[in-house]
Design an enzyme around this catalytic site. Structure first.
Site, PDB file in Angstrom:
ATOM      1  N   CYS A  43       0.825  -1.208   0.000  1.00 53.90           N
ATOM      2  CA  CYS A  43       0.000   0.000   0.000  1.00 53.90           C
ATOM      3  C   CYS A  43       0.860   1.259   0.000  1.00 53.90           C
ATOM      4  O   CYS A  43       0.668   2.157  -0.813  1.00 53.90           O
ATOM      5  CB  CYS A  43      -0.931  -0.014   1.215  1.00 53.90           C
ATOM      6  N   CYS A  48      -1.563   1.721  -3.033  1.00 51.47           N
ATOM      7  CA  CYS A  48      -2.544   2.809  -2.864  1.00 51.47           C
ATOM      8  C   CYS A  48      -1.937   4.215  -2.826  1.00 51.47           C
ATOM      9  O   CYS A  48      -2.410   5.123  -3.517  1.00 51.47           O
ATOM     10  CB  CYS A  48      -3.314   2.637  -1.557  1.00 51.47           C
ATOM     11  N   LYS A  51       0.061   5.395  -5.947  1.00 45.99           N
ATOM     12  CA  LYS A  51      -0.964   5.413  -7.005  1.00 45.99           C
ATOM     13  C   LYS A  51      -1.833   6.664  -6.878  1.00 45.99           C
ATOM     14  O   LYS A  51      -2.047   7.388  -7.844  1.00 45.99           O
ATOM     15  CB  LYS A  51      -1.799   4.135  -6.871  1.00 45.99           C
ATOM     16  N   TYR A  99       6.526   4.502   9.370  1.00 48.40           N
ATOM     17  CA  TYR A  99       6.037   3.157   9.713  1.00 48.40           C
ATOM     18  C   TYR A  99       6.981   2.461  10.675  1.00 48.40           C
ATOM     19  O   TYR A  99       6.566   1.856  11.655  1.00 48.40           O
ATOM     20  CB  TYR A  99       5.838   2.315   8.433  1.00 48.40           C
ATOM     21  N   TYR A 179      -9.267  -2.880 -11.535  1.00 50.20           N
ATOM     22  CA  TYR A 179      -9.092  -1.494 -11.092  1.00 50.20           C
ATOM     23  C   TYR A 179      -7.668  -0.998 -11.269  1.00 50.20           C
ATOM     24  O   TYR A 179      -7.456   0.157 -11.635  1.00 50.20           O
ATOM     25  CB  TYR A 179      -9.615  -1.307  -9.659  1.00 50.20           C
ATOM     26  N   ILE A 180      -6.673  -1.870 -11.073  1.00 47.91           N
ATOM     27  CA  ILE A 180      -5.290  -1.396 -11.196  1.00 47.91           C
ATOM     28  C   ILE A 180      -4.985  -1.033 -12.654  1.00 47.91           C
ATOM     29  O   ILE A 180      -4.403   0.014 -12.948  1.00 47.91           O
ATOM     30  CB  ILE A 180      -4.295  -2.442 -10.648  1.00 47.91           C
ATOM     31  N   GLU A 183      -6.860   2.244 -13.480  1.00 47.52           N
ATOM     32  CA  GLU A 183      -6.289   3.419 -12.809  1.00 47.52           C
ATOM     33  C   GLU A 183      -5.011   3.857 -13.515  1.00 47.52           C
ATOM     34  O   GLU A 183      -4.806   5.056 -13.760  1.00 47.52           O
ATOM     35  CB  GLU A 183      -6.013   3.091 -11.336  1.00 47.52           C
ATOM     36  N   ARG A 200      -9.279  -9.496 -21.928  1.00 51.99           N
ATOM     37  CA  ARG A 200      -9.788 -10.729 -22.555  1.00 51.99           C
ATOM     38  C   ARG A 200     -11.302 -10.878 -22.446  1.00 51.99           C
ATOM     39  O   ARG A 200     -11.932 -11.520 -23.277  1.00 51.99           O
ATOM     40  CB  ARG A 200      -9.112 -11.949 -21.951  1.00 51.99           C
ATOM     41  N   ASP A 305      -3.511  -9.778   2.188  1.00 51.89           N
ATOM     42  CA  ASP A 305      -3.497 -10.312   0.825  1.00 51.89           C
ATOM     43  C   ASP A 305      -2.979 -11.746   0.740  1.00 51.89           C
ATOM     44  O   ASP A 305      -3.276 -12.458  -0.216  1.00 51.89           O
ATOM     45  CB  ASP A 305      -2.622  -9.425  -0.084  1.00 51.89           C
ATOM     46  N   HIS A 438     -27.740  21.057  -1.833  1.00 48.28           N
ATOM     47  CA  HIS A 438     -27.753  21.610  -3.180  1.00 48.28           C
ATOM     48  C   HIS A 438     -26.743  22.734  -3.314  1.00 48.28           C
ATOM     49  O   HIS A 438     -26.575  23.500  -2.369  1.00 48.28           O
ATOM     50  CB  HIS A 438     -29.171  22.137  -3.454  1.00 48.28           C
ATOM     51  N   GLU A 443     -26.640  14.871  -4.275  1.00 54.17           N
ATOM     52  CA  GLU A 443     -28.040  15.075  -3.858  1.00 54.17           C
ATOM     53  C   GLU A 443     -28.973  14.144  -4.633  1.00 54.17           C
ATOM     54  O   GLU A 443     -30.071  13.834  -4.190  1.00 54.17           O
ATOM     55  CB  GLU A 443     -28.464  16.536  -4.018  1.00 54.17           C
TER      56      GLU A 443
HETATM   57  C1  LIG Z   1      -1.087  -0.768  -7.649  1.00 55.76           C
HETATM   58  C2  LIG Z   1      -1.920  -1.096  -6.437  1.00 55.76           C
HETATM   59  C3  LIG Z   1      -2.872  -0.204  -6.017  1.00 55.76           C
HETATM   60  C4  LIG Z   1      -3.652  -0.478  -4.906  1.00 55.76           C
HETATM   61  N1  LIG Z   1      -4.599   0.427  -4.539  1.00 55.76           N
HETATM   62  C5  LIG Z   1      -5.363   0.185  -3.452  1.00 55.76           C
HETATM   63  C6  LIG Z   1      -6.329   1.148  -3.025  1.00 55.76           C
HETATM   64  O1  LIG Z   1      -6.510   2.198  -3.641  1.00 55.76           O
HETATM   65  N2  LIG Z   1      -7.046   0.867  -1.910  1.00 55.76           N
HETATM   66  C7  LIG Z   1      -6.867  -0.289  -1.193  1.00 55.76           C
HETATM   67  O2  LIG Z   1      -7.533  -0.475  -0.171  1.00 55.76           O
HETATM   68  N3  LIG Z   1      -5.973  -1.225  -1.593  1.00 55.76           N
HETATM   69  C8  LIG Z   1      -5.216  -1.002  -2.698  1.00 55.76           C
HETATM   70  N4  LIG Z   1      -4.280  -1.940  -3.082  1.00 55.76           N
HETATM   71  C9  LIG Z   1      -4.182  -3.205  -2.325  1.00 55.76           C
HETATM   72  C10 LIG Z   1      -3.361  -3.025  -1.048  1.00 55.76           C
HETATM   73  O3  LIG Z   1      -2.109  -2.465  -1.364  1.00 55.76           O
HETATM   74  C11 LIG Z   1      -3.195  -4.369  -0.349  1.00 55.76           C
HETATM   75  O4  LIG Z   1      -4.452  -4.956  -0.159  1.00 55.76           O
HETATM   76  C12 LIG Z   1      -2.502  -4.217   1.012  1.00 55.76           C
HETATM   77  O5  LIG Z   1      -1.246  -3.610   0.875  1.00 55.76           O
HETATM   78  C13 LIG Z   1      -2.357  -5.591   1.675  1.00 55.76           C
HETATM   79  O6  LIG Z   1      -1.662  -5.478   2.883  1.00 55.76           O
HETATM   80  P1  LIG Z   1      -0.889  -6.730   3.489  1.00 55.76           P
HETATM   81  O7  LIG Z   1      -0.393  -6.285   4.830  1.00 55.76           O
HETATM   82  O8  LIG Z   1      -1.724  -7.925   3.406  1.00 55.76           O
HETATM   83  O9  LIG Z   1       0.332  -7.000   2.512  1.00 55.76           O
HETATM   84  P2  LIG Z   1       1.463  -6.053   1.945  1.00 55.76           P
HETATM   85  O10 LIG Z   1       1.144  -4.619   2.124  1.00 55.76           O
HETATM   86  O11 LIG Z   1       1.755  -6.536   0.570  1.00 55.76           O
HETATM   87  O12 LIG Z   1       2.710  -6.355   2.894  1.00 55.76           O
HETATM   88  C14 LIG Z   1       3.371  -7.568   2.872  1.00 55.76           C
HETATM   89  C15 LIG Z   1       4.830  -7.324   3.194  1.00 55.76           C
HETATM   90  O13 LIG Z   1       5.463  -8.570   3.481  1.00 55.76           O
HETATM   91  C16 LIG Z   1       6.781  -8.537   2.980  1.00 55.76           C
HETATM   92  N5  LIG Z   1       7.199  -9.939   2.866  1.00 55.76           N
HETATM   93  C17 LIG Z   1       6.697 -10.897   2.036  1.00 55.76           C
HETATM   94  N6  LIG Z   1       7.272 -12.090   2.301  1.00 55.76           N
HETATM   95  C18 LIG Z   1       8.142 -11.890   3.316  1.00 55.76           C
HETATM   96  C19 LIG Z   1       9.023 -12.744   4.032  1.00 55.76           C
HETATM   97  N7  LIG Z   1       9.103 -14.060   3.779  1.00 55.76           N
HETATM   98  N8  LIG Z   1       9.798 -12.203   5.018  1.00 55.76           N
HETATM   99  C20 LIG Z   1       9.729 -10.872   5.300  1.00 55.76           C
HETATM  100  N9  LIG Z   1       8.904 -10.014   4.643  1.00 55.76           N
HETATM  101  C21 LIG Z   1       8.110 -10.525   3.681  1.00 55.76           C
HETATM  102  C22 LIG Z   1       6.644  -7.798   1.662  1.00 55.76           C
HETATM  103  O14 LIG Z   1       7.866  -7.244   1.262  1.00 55.76           O
HETATM  104  C23 LIG Z   1       5.603  -6.719   2.032  1.00 55.76           C
HETATM  105  O15 LIG Z   1       6.228  -5.540   2.457  1.00 55.76           O
HETATM  106  C24 LIG Z   1      -3.467  -1.682  -4.186  1.00 55.76           C
HETATM  107  C25 LIG Z   1      -2.498  -2.601  -4.604  1.00 55.76           C
HETATM  108  C26 LIG Z   1      -1.730  -2.309  -5.717  1.00 55.76           C
HETATM  109  C27 LIG Z   1      -0.683  -3.292  -6.167  1.00 55.76           C
END
Ligand SMILES: Cc1cc2nc3c(=O)[nH]c(=O)nc-3n(C[C@H](O)[C@H](O)[C@H](O)COP(=O)(O)OP(=O)(O)OC[C@H]3O[C@@H](n4cnc5c(N)ncnc54)[C@H](O)[C@@H]3O)c2cc1C
Length: 461
Positions: A43, A48, A51, A99, A179-180, A183, A200, A305, A438, A443
């Site tokens: 994100c 997000c 983007k 963070y 959506y990606i 966008e 497709r 995810d 309005h 509205e």
């Molecule tokens: C282009 C794009 C646009 C998006 N826009 C939106 C939006 O507008 N609104 C929205 O709600 N969502 C959006 N999303 C989706 C959103 O980014 C994800 O749903 C969200 O980041 C998921 O969070 P997470 O914590 O599950 O995983 P992530 O944020 O993917 O974090 C997982 C982390 O784990 C780390 N990792 C993986 N494996 C290991 C390992 N073995 N050891 C140590 N670290 C590891 C990775 O490096 C990563 O930093 C978008 C996604 C993309 C790709």
């Protein structure tokens, strides 16, 4: 030495992992978070946030064009892609640092390393060090999935690389209809690229309401984006700085970049899941979890995810928070995945919550549809050829609003507020009892009095 060095080991410093770590530490747990790339995850680093920054920047072209109708003379303007990328990178670096600081302030430790499972209680870091944890949270996220290895796939970029292109492509082909893909199509078109979208299926935005899908398509086409449906890219050939994409319908498209946004897969490979007894969900390829986000191993949970449930940041955050409250806070809570608002930050935007018309008709025997399309007030003077879409789906039996779909400026902002009403099971009468504000586009949501369609399913004889 204690049996466990930490109470919680979190694999992944993204939205979900960070929230879980902070809340668990707040409940008094000893927590370590491992992140192999950059804190903040998809994100913040390549989803997000960057983007949305790109989206905001891409709107200025239309704003400047629209200004003429309101008396402004805008001298010829120039746009510098490297400045956009550099300023975005600066903001993302600031967020990444925040963070890390916030996790550390909560009392958790951050380890910049890949981590994999050795067994149900042991994780191994990239330097070979192992740690024993009472609980493990898999929050490893997902990655772009390019699909089949067609010839020339090595030339194809994903959204990850799109954030770091050295220059704005004059022409870009984007494969995907979600959506990606859309966008990025609007982002590149906004900055001045010629954009061709290849998808497709028969229409873009699969899973969205059909009226939204056709409305968005026509709006994007009016802005000059070429949308080719019913075909796929079968090969990509490189000719110096240009690429030729061969399509399954026999045609070809020349472009300076080829991007695929055709799906994402959960990061489950080489994580040691088998060694720890963590099963994969055969339906979606993510870590299999129950309603508490617990995996098939009793002390290992997975959120966000990597479970491939609802891939959105606020959902990953909720799941992380619920996990920490349940396991460390003595406050068992399950995440409610129903009625989650979503947006597409295309131009115009889409905001949607609740059921589509197809879903509503499948689940309810009497569905009233209220739909309006109209020219937004700004377009009356700017001259832009654009229309807003507002749609409400109502259960004819209970009068409950089942779904709301908006295409137009600020649709995402509007739908966040409407989502509260829909989540509270507001009725159409509640909407009608609300006085209009309005002049706004929104509205229309409280002034659509007559159904535009009524679907009544007769009970089987
Ligand atoms: C282009 C794009 C646009 C998006 N826009 C939106 C939006 O507008 N609104 C929205 O709600 N969502 C959006 N999303 C989706 C959103 O980014 C994800 O749903 C969200 O980041 C998921 O969070 P997470 O914590 O599950 O995983 P992530 O944020 O993917 O974090 C997982 C982390 O784990 C780390 N990792 C993986 N494996 C290991 C390992 N073995 N050891 C140590 N670290 C590891 C990775 O490096 C990563 O930093 C978008 C996604 C993309 C790709």
């Amino acid at each position: 030495m204690a049996e466990f060095e930490v109470d919680l080991f979190v694999i992944g410093g993204g939205s979900g992992g960070v929230r879980a770590a902070r809340i668990a530490a707040g409940h008094g747990a000893r927590v370590v978070v491992a992140e192999e790339y950059r804190m903040g995850g998809t994100c913040v680093i390549r989803g997000c946030v960057p983007k949305k920054l790109f989206v905001i920047g891409s709107h200025f072209r239309q704003e400047m064009e629209d200004a003429a109708g309101f008396g402004w003379t805008v001298p010829s303007v120039t746009f510098d892609w490297p400045t956009l990328v550099a300023n975005k990178d600066k903001e993302i670096a600031r967020l990444e640092a925040a963070y890390t600081t916030n996790v550390e302030k909560s009392g958790a430790e951050v380890v910049k390393s890949r981590a994999v499972l050795e067994d149900a209680h042991t994780v191994r870091l990239a330097n070979g060090r192992t740690m024993r944890a009472r609980y493990i949270l898999i929050a490893a996220g997902g990655s772009p999935n390019h699909g089949a290895a067609i010839p020339g796939i090595e030339h194809v970029i994903s959204s990850n690389e799109a954030f770091h292109l050295p220059e704005l492509p004059k022409h870009i082909l984007i494969q995907g209809g979600g959506y990606i893909a859309l966008e990025f199509a609007c982002i590149f078109a906004g900055y001045g690229s010629d954009v061709t979208v290849v998808y497709r299926g028969e229409n873009i935005l699969r899973g969205f309401d059909d009226d939204v899908r056709s409305h968005v398509r026509s709006e994007l086409e009016k802005e000059g984006i070429t949308i080719l449906t019913g075909c796929t890219v079968t090969a990509v050939e490189r000719h110096g700085k240009e690429y030729t994409s061969r399509l399954s319908n026999g045609s070809s498209v020349a472009s300076e970049q080829v991007m695929f946004a055709i799906g994402r897969h959960p990061n489950v490979a080489n994580l040691g899941l088998e060694k720890a007894g963590v099963a994969i969900n055969p339906k979606n390829g993510g870590v299999a979890v129950d309603g508490w986000s617990k995996s098939s191993a009793a002390n290992i949970y997975a959120i966000g995810d990597v479970t491939h449930r609802v891939n959105l940041t606020p959902v990953a955050i909720r799941e992380g928070h619920a996990f920490a409250d349940t396991v460390f806070g003595k406050r068992p809570v399950q995440v409610d995945h129903a009625t989650i608002p979503t947006a597409v930050f295309s131009q115009p935007e889409v905001g949607t919550v609740g059921l589509t018309e197809t879903e509503a008709r499948a689940q309810f025997s009497h569905v009233d549809v209220y739909m309006a399309t109209f020219r937004p007030i700004k377009a009356t003077m700017s001259g832009r050829d654009t229309r807003v879409l507002m749609k409400l789906l109502v259960d004819g039996a209970s009068d409950r609003v089942l779904g709301c779909h908006i295409v137009g400026d600020y649709a995402a902002e509007i739908i966040q507020a409407v989502a509260i009403a829909v989540k509270m099971k507001a009725t159409k009468a509640d909407f009608d009892a609300t006085v209009a504000l309005h002049p706004t586009a929104a509205e229309e949501l409280v002034t659509m009095h007559t159904p535009t369609a009524r679907h009544i399913r007769q009970a089987a004889e």
